[in-house]
Design an enzyme around this catalytic site. Structure first.
Site, PDB file in Angstrom:
ATOM      1  N   LYS A  53       0.838  -1.205   0.000  1.00  0.00           N
ATOM      2  CA  LYS A  53       0.000   0.000   0.000  1.00  0.00           C
ATOM      3  C   LYS A  53       0.871   1.253   0.000  1.00  0.00           C
ATOM      4  CE  LYS A  53      -3.756  -2.497   2.235  1.00  0.00           C
ATOM      5  NZ  LYS A  53      -4.475  -2.885   3.453  1.00  0.00           N
ATOM      6  N   GLN A  97      -5.139  -1.523   9.651  1.00  0.00           N
ATOM      7  CA  GLN A  97      -4.920  -2.831   9.027  1.00  0.00           C
ATOM      8  C   GLN A  97      -5.531  -3.932   9.890  1.00  0.00           C
ATOM      9  OE1 GLN A  97      -3.655  -3.280   5.975  1.00  0.00           O
ATOM     10  NE2 GLN A  97      -3.884  -5.497   6.097  1.00  0.00           N
ATOM     11  N   ASP A 120     -11.138   2.757   3.708  1.00  0.00           N
ATOM     12  CA  ASP A 120     -11.422   1.322   3.617  1.00  0.00           C
ATOM     13  C   ASP A 120     -12.919   1.063   3.459  1.00  0.00           C
ATOM     14  OD1 ASP A 120      -9.563  -0.695   3.535  1.00  0.00           O
ATOM     15  OD2 ASP A 120      -9.092  -0.589   5.678  1.00  0.00           O
TER      16      ASP A 120
HETATM   17  N1  GUN Z   1      -6.852  -6.982   5.900  1.00  0.00           N
HETATM   18  C1  GUN Z   1      -7.134  -7.745   4.816  1.00  0.00           C
HETATM   19  N2  GUN Z   1      -7.742  -7.001   3.882  1.00  0.00           N
HETATM   20  C2  GUN Z   1      -7.860  -5.754   4.381  1.00  0.00           C
HETATM   21  C3  GUN Z   1      -8.385  -4.537   3.872  1.00  0.00           C
HETATM   22  O1  GUN Z   1      -8.906  -4.435   2.765  1.00  0.00           O
HETATM   23  N3  GUN Z   1      -8.292  -3.475   4.695  1.00  0.00           N
HETATM   24  C4  GUN Z   1      -7.739  -3.555   5.925  1.00  0.00           C
HETATM   25  N4  GUN Z   1      -7.713  -2.454   6.676  1.00  0.00           N
HETATM   26  N5  GUN Z   1      -7.243  -4.647   6.428  1.00  0.00           N
HETATM   27  C5  GUN Z   1      -7.293  -5.744   5.648  1.00  0.00           C
END
Ligand code: GUN
Length: 280
Positions: A53, A97, A120
């Site tokens: 990311k 996350q 998100d």
């Molecule tokens: N963990 C696995 N996929 C995601 C996601 O799309 N966003 C976040 N914040 N954590 C994750």
């Protein structure tokens, strides 16, 4: 004939190229989009996702920072970090996350993220908007899959879409996005009695369970579009999705590979949402 692969890596690069235009337009208004990622604990997979990311943000000129907390961090400490980021004017998007270490109240922490910075799409307000059929921040993985479907010109109206897995992050929102395009949607769960009877009807099949090989070629309708969200490691360290790729590829019309399928699209859509949050 083997299915056509939908190349998520190439499509993500295309989306990120579009993002650059958005970043330039914001720069002309004196705005540099900023993303903060809150990473609690030392889950190696989460660490790898966060790295991707941050890298994607860097390639398009979006500022990013990672706030790391130890696995022993208290609920109050995590909430304090989120509150500080809510008030930070250089940060337009906040991502916590997941999964969080056990002992932390995930729902309360996600609720603390200001809805306007919730890139998100996990805040209750944004989830509610999605339920209403429109949202500023569609969750990144489902949004990425919709882009993949659009990239192949998939006609969704009236088609049977089957989503295997009803997680809050992928399965449920994907069902809603497909419903928004007038597909006939079925959500399957681990309790579904005869999974194959559902998957065999699917014109669009989304598999998001986290179990390698749960869908095999005999469970797929000939010509179907199969999107694989799974990321699993085999005993010999190989990265595989949730579908048995070899057999599904023989039957499906389109299929997404792992790696290089849905994963890169999730990252690209996060950058899209961050630019949107910054006013782009
Ligand atoms: N963990 C696995 N996929 C995601 C996601 O799309 N966003 C976040 N914040 N954590 C994750």
């Amino acid at each position: 004939m083997a299915a056509q692969r939908i190349d998520g890596k190439a499509l993500a690069e295309q989306v990120l190229a579009e993002c650059r235009t958005g970043v330039d337009a914001l720069a002309a208004r004196g705005i540099r989009p900023g993303l903060a990622v809150v990473l609690v604990g030392d889950n190696p997979a989460s660490r790898a996702y966060v790295r991707n990311k941050v890298r994607a943000c860097g390639t398009v000129g979006v500022h990013s920072e990672v706030v790391e907390l130890p696995a022993t961090a208290s609920q109050a400490e995590v909430l304090e970090v989120v509150r500080r980021l809510n008030g930070d004017r250089s940060i337009h998007g906040i991502l916590v996350q997941l999964p969080l270490p056990s002992g932390l109240d995930e729902a309360a922490i996600l609720a603390e993220v200001m809805a306007a910075k919730d890139v998100d799409g996990f805040h209750a307000l944004n989830r509610g908007d999605l339920l209403g059929g429109h949202t500023r921040f569609p969750p990144c993985t489902p949004a990425g899959m919709m882009r993949m479907l659009d990239s192949i010109g998939a006609k969704l109206s009236g088609k049977d879409a089957v989503v295997v897995g009803r997680s809050n992050t992928v399965g449920k929102p994907m069902g809603l996005l497909l419903l928004g395009r007038d597909a006939t949607v079925t959500l399957c769960t681990s309790k579904t009695l005869d999974l194959a009877s559902h998957t065999r009807r699917a014109d669009v099949l989304v598999v998001a369970v986290g179990r390698a090989g749960i869908v095999t070629g005999d469970m797929v309708k000939p010509g179907a579009i199969v999107l694989d969200v799974g990321i699993n490691r085999t005993a010999d360290g190989k990265l595989v999705g949730d579908i048995d790729f070899g057999s599904v590829e023989q039957v499906a019309g389109y299929v997404t590979p792992v790696p290089g399928g849905v994963g890169p699209m999730t990252v690209a859509m996060l950058v899209v949402n961050t630019i949107e949050a910054a006013g782009g």
